[in-house]
Design an enzyme around this catalytic site. Structure first.
Site, PDB file in Angstrom:
ATOM      1  N   GLU A 134      73.955 -37.132 -46.242  1.00 56.18           N
ATOM      2  CA  GLU A 134      73.811 -36.743 -44.843  1.00 56.18           C
ATOM      3  C   GLU A 134      74.859 -37.500 -44.031  1.00 56.18           C
ATOM      4  OE1 GLU A 134      69.856 -37.316 -43.418  1.00 56.18           O
ATOM      5  OE2 GLU A 134      68.968 -36.383 -45.194  1.00 56.18           O
ATOM      6  N   ASP A 158      66.943 -42.885 -33.581  1.00 59.28           N
ATOM      7  CA  ASP A 158      67.578 -43.875 -34.439  1.00 59.28           C
ATOM      8  C   ASP A 158      67.286 -45.298 -33.990  1.00 59.28           C
ATOM      9  OD1 ASP A 158      68.862 -42.015 -36.162  1.00 59.28           O
ATOM     10  OD2 ASP A 158      70.331 -41.625 -34.594  1.00 59.28           O
TER      11      ASP A 158
END
Length: 257
Positions: free
Chosen positions: A46, A57
């Site tokens: 990814e 995140d």
């Protein structure tokens, strides 16, 4: 067959996917990291599209994204850097990014570029499911690009089944509702979540991500899904070592494999 579908058809468990942010640790390192990880035997990669407001995140990936943007990484540049990647890379490649840069790029242009570059799937954490069905999926299907959806412990069974019925490739099973980041272990509550989803009899394979950084979390993920996705730990090691070879070796040592 799409490379993602082919991977899960040929390998039922123990799949390893690594995440890193394009343009980090250096602007021109992205293609080389992919090639190195292919040589190491990683099953899928990814590649994060850096964004200024990465809400899902944790601090490690936020820092990498900030540095990548400062290095000058853009979505257009990323596609340019990956233009020849399929000359020597055969594993599935997935882009992971937030909706705004993709929307600004234009859905048609974005998925056309994905197809021409050899990108097999895209993860867009903040893509509303209604927009996915009505606007994004038709374009992605046109270019044979899989849209991978995330589920968390807070996702209802109804929603999980809806995702299973309306997506292809695999389901990204987030280990917790928190942001990305290493965890020492998956506790009983997470194990209960894994067991519950496994008992639902879903059509599509699952990959467990968020928090995998040691042997315990790796084995737990591999026992409860087709495999695992490791992001923050690998990104942290890339920052530390400056290259994929050293980072991968240190990751395998940390995982005790």
């Amino acid at each position: 067959m799409n490379r993602i579908n082919n991977l899960f058809a040929s390998k039922k468990n123990g799949i390893l996917s690594l995440y890193f942010c394009a343009g980090h640790p250096t602007l021109d390192s992205t293609a080389q990291i992919i090639r190195t990880l292919e040589q190491k035997g990683v099953d899928m990669i990814e590649v994060g599209i850096p964004f200024s407001d990465p809400m899902a995140d944790g601090p490690v990936i936020q820092d990498a994204a900030t540095k990548a943007l400062r290095n000058g990484m853009t979505l257009r540049l990323l596609f340019s850097q990956l233009a020849d990647i399929r000359k020597d890379v055969t594993m599935p490649l997935v882009l992971m990014g937030y909706l705004n840069p993709i929307y600004q790029f234009g859905y048609e242009s974005f998925f056309k570029q994905c197809s021409e570059t050899g990108i097999d799937g895209v993860i867009i954490p903040d893509l509303p499911f209604k927009d996915y069905l009505e606007t994004v999926k038709p374009v992605a299907d046109k270019y044979d690009v899989r849209i991978i959806m995330l589920i968390t412990p807070e996702t209802s069974d109804k929603r999980i089944r809806f995702i299973d019925d309306n997506t292809d490739g695999f389901i990204y099973m987030v280990s917790s509702a928190a942001t990305t980041g290493a965890q020492k272990e998956f506790d009983a509550r997470k194990q209960e979540y894994f067991n519950h989803v496994n008992d639902m009899g879903l059509k599509h394979p699952r990959m467990i991500g968020f928090g995998i950084s040691n042997r315990q979390t790796l084995e737990s993920a591999q026992a409860n899904a087709a495999g695992c996705i490791i992001g923050s730990k690998f990104v942290q090691l890339l920052e530390e070592f400056g290259d994929a070879d050293g980072a991968y070796g240190a990751l395998m040592e940390a995982l005790n494999v």
